[in-house]
Design an enzyme around this catalytic site. Sequence first.
Site, PDB file in Angstrom:
ATOM      1  N   CYS A  66       0.833  -1.202   0.000  1.00  0.00           N
ATOM      2  CA  CYS A  66       0.000   0.000   0.000  1.00  0.00           C
ATOM      3  C   CYS A  66       0.870   1.255   0.000  1.00  0.00           C
ATOM      4  O   CYS A  66       1.872   1.335   0.717  1.00  0.00           O
ATOM      5  CB  CYS A  66      -0.923   0.003   1.211  1.00  0.00           C
ATOM      6  SG  CYS A  66      -2.055   1.416   1.243  1.00  0.00           S
ATOM      7  N   CYS A  70       0.270   4.723   6.909  1.00  0.00           N
ATOM      8  CA  CYS A  70      -0.414   4.592   8.196  1.00  0.00           C
ATOM      9  C   CYS A  70       0.505   3.902   9.196  1.00  0.00           C
ATOM     10  O   CYS A  70       0.999   2.785   8.953  1.00  0.00           O
ATOM     11  CB  CYS A  70      -1.706   3.798   8.034  1.00  0.00           C
ATOM     12  SG  CYS A  70      -2.808   4.470   6.756  1.00  0.00           S
ATOM     13  N   CYS A  73       0.063   0.094  10.276  1.00  0.00           N
ATOM     14  CA  CYS A  73      -0.293  -0.931   9.303  1.00  0.00           C
ATOM     15  C   CYS A  73       0.897  -1.715   8.774  1.00  0.00           C
ATOM     16  O   CYS A  73       1.872  -1.133   8.284  1.00  0.00           O
ATOM     17  CB  CYS A  73      -1.048  -0.283   8.137  1.00  0.00           C
ATOM     18  SG  CYS A  73      -1.725  -1.501   6.984  1.00  0.00           S
ATOM     19  N   CYS A 110     -16.849  -9.055   4.487  1.00  0.00           N
ATOM     20  CA  CYS A 110     -16.116  -7.824   4.246  1.00  0.00           C
ATOM     21  C   CYS A 110     -14.851  -8.139   3.452  1.00  0.00           C
ATOM     22  O   CYS A 110     -14.105  -9.047   3.814  1.00  0.00           O
ATOM     23  CB  CYS A 110     -15.740  -7.161   5.563  1.00  0.00           C
ATOM     24  SG  CYS A 110     -17.162  -6.835   6.634  1.00  0.00           S
ATOM     25  N   CYS A 141     -19.577  -5.882   2.264  1.00  0.00           N
ATOM     26  CA  CYS A 141     -18.831  -4.709   2.714  1.00  0.00           C
ATOM     27  C   CYS A 141     -17.476  -4.738   2.034  1.00  0.00           C
ATOM     28  O   CYS A 141     -16.899  -5.811   1.826  1.00  0.00           O
ATOM     29  CB  CYS A 141     -18.663  -4.731   4.236  1.00  0.00           C
ATOM     30  SG  CYS A 141     -17.729  -3.321   4.906  1.00  0.00           S
ATOM     31  N   CYS A 201     -19.478   2.325   7.129  1.00  0.00           N
ATOM     32  CA  CYS A 201     -18.822   1.632   8.247  1.00  0.00           C
ATOM     33  C   CYS A 201     -17.566   2.429   8.558  1.00  0.00           C
ATOM     34  O   CYS A 201     -16.654   2.515   7.719  1.00  0.00           O
ATOM     35  CB  CYS A 201     -18.486   0.199   7.853  1.00  0.00           C
ATOM     36  SG  CYS A 201     -17.531  -0.718   9.083  1.00  0.00           S
ATOM     37  N   ARG A 273     -18.864  -2.382  16.529  1.00  0.00           N
ATOM     38  CA  ARG A 273     -18.144  -3.640  16.327  1.00  0.00           C
ATOM     39  C   ARG A 273     -16.873  -3.682  17.147  1.00  0.00           C
ATOM     40  O   ARG A 273     -16.030  -2.792  17.074  1.00  0.00           O
ATOM     41  CB  ARG A 273     -17.801  -3.855  14.850  1.00  0.00           C
ATOM     42  CG  ARG A 273     -17.039  -5.178  14.622  1.00  0.00           C
ATOM     43  CD  ARG A 273     -16.780  -5.459  13.157  1.00  0.00           C
ATOM     44  NE  ARG A 273     -18.023  -5.564  12.434  1.00  0.00           N
ATOM     45  CZ  ARG A 273     -18.322  -4.847  11.363  1.00  0.00           C
ATOM     46  NH1 ARG A 273     -17.481  -3.956  10.895  1.00  0.00           N
ATOM     47  NH2 ARG A 273     -19.478  -5.013  10.751  1.00  0.00           N
TER      48      ARG A 273
END
Length: 343
Positions: A66, A70, A73, A110, A141, A201, A273
Amino acid sequence: MTPQARSNATVHDTSKRKVWTTDEALALYKAPFSDLLFRAQSVHRANFDPNEVQMSRLISIKTGGCAEDCGYCSQSAHHGTDLKASKLMEVERVLGEAQKAKDAGATRYCMGAAWRSPKERDMDTLVAMVEGVRALGMETCMTLGMLEPGQAHRLAAAGLDYYNHNIDTSEAHYSKVISTRTFADRLDTLANVRDAGIKVCCGGILGMGETARDRVDMLVTLANLDAPPESVPINQLMPIPGTPLAGADPVSPIEFVRTIALARILMPASHVRLSAGRTQMSDEMQALCFFAGANSIFVGDTLLTAENPGEDKDMALFATLGLTPQEVEVRIEDEPGARVDAA
């Protein structure tokens, strides 16, 4: 309202919704623990069956590489986690895993891809995944990074029920975690998703060096959107070696439960959640989270690249607490792009 009607409530009545200030919400967050939990449980019972928990399954359809940085991550190309990038999974494999998840009791599937944003060349494949999972009678999702309006509308036409795009933390703390996109970029994607008619979400991660006020401000931002997210995942940071936050101090269990309770009070009709980090939580901590208003979990052995309790352990905890998996009510129409109506 009957328990079944409460559990199927998905529409937010914005005409009567309170606009929160951070100071008001922080006062709730810091209230005596018993008072906070009593209020949260009362709100929870007014909107949901308190003994039902939604079970979702998350699969990584494209892992690693990616372009975002972040700090939490393992999939970021900026960090030395030695996680190799993979190609986008084939549709048939994704649908096969979705069928296994349904057979194991999951009602929502998801699909997550480690992208800054999806490329147009991948949209046909993503649409086929949504249509295929939806045909199995499951909620769908996706989390694919930032979405342009046209991409959001294509996914909506395919029948995508939810789009996950977390704001992660407060606007004030955000730049200490991520530099490759702004807090405003996150909100723009949420607006594109909402405008396309897809449910939102959106939640965050605790334990990234934020203050209690940051946690509260994150939830206030979500609660004060034009419509609050229908699903609010609250994650506990799982420190990954090689990431900038590998040495972050964990949030205390009581502070985590306080955050769950505040999310329930601020967003009464949303599913809250209990997401990443459950492998680090005791049964007692998870029980307090359910009492505080959490009513959704991810099941399975992994969440993208992180460990997750297996189904056997979750079912044993459910049996101990008297909880039952929530059943999804599905209405699939004949016309293309028909939506799934579910709790």
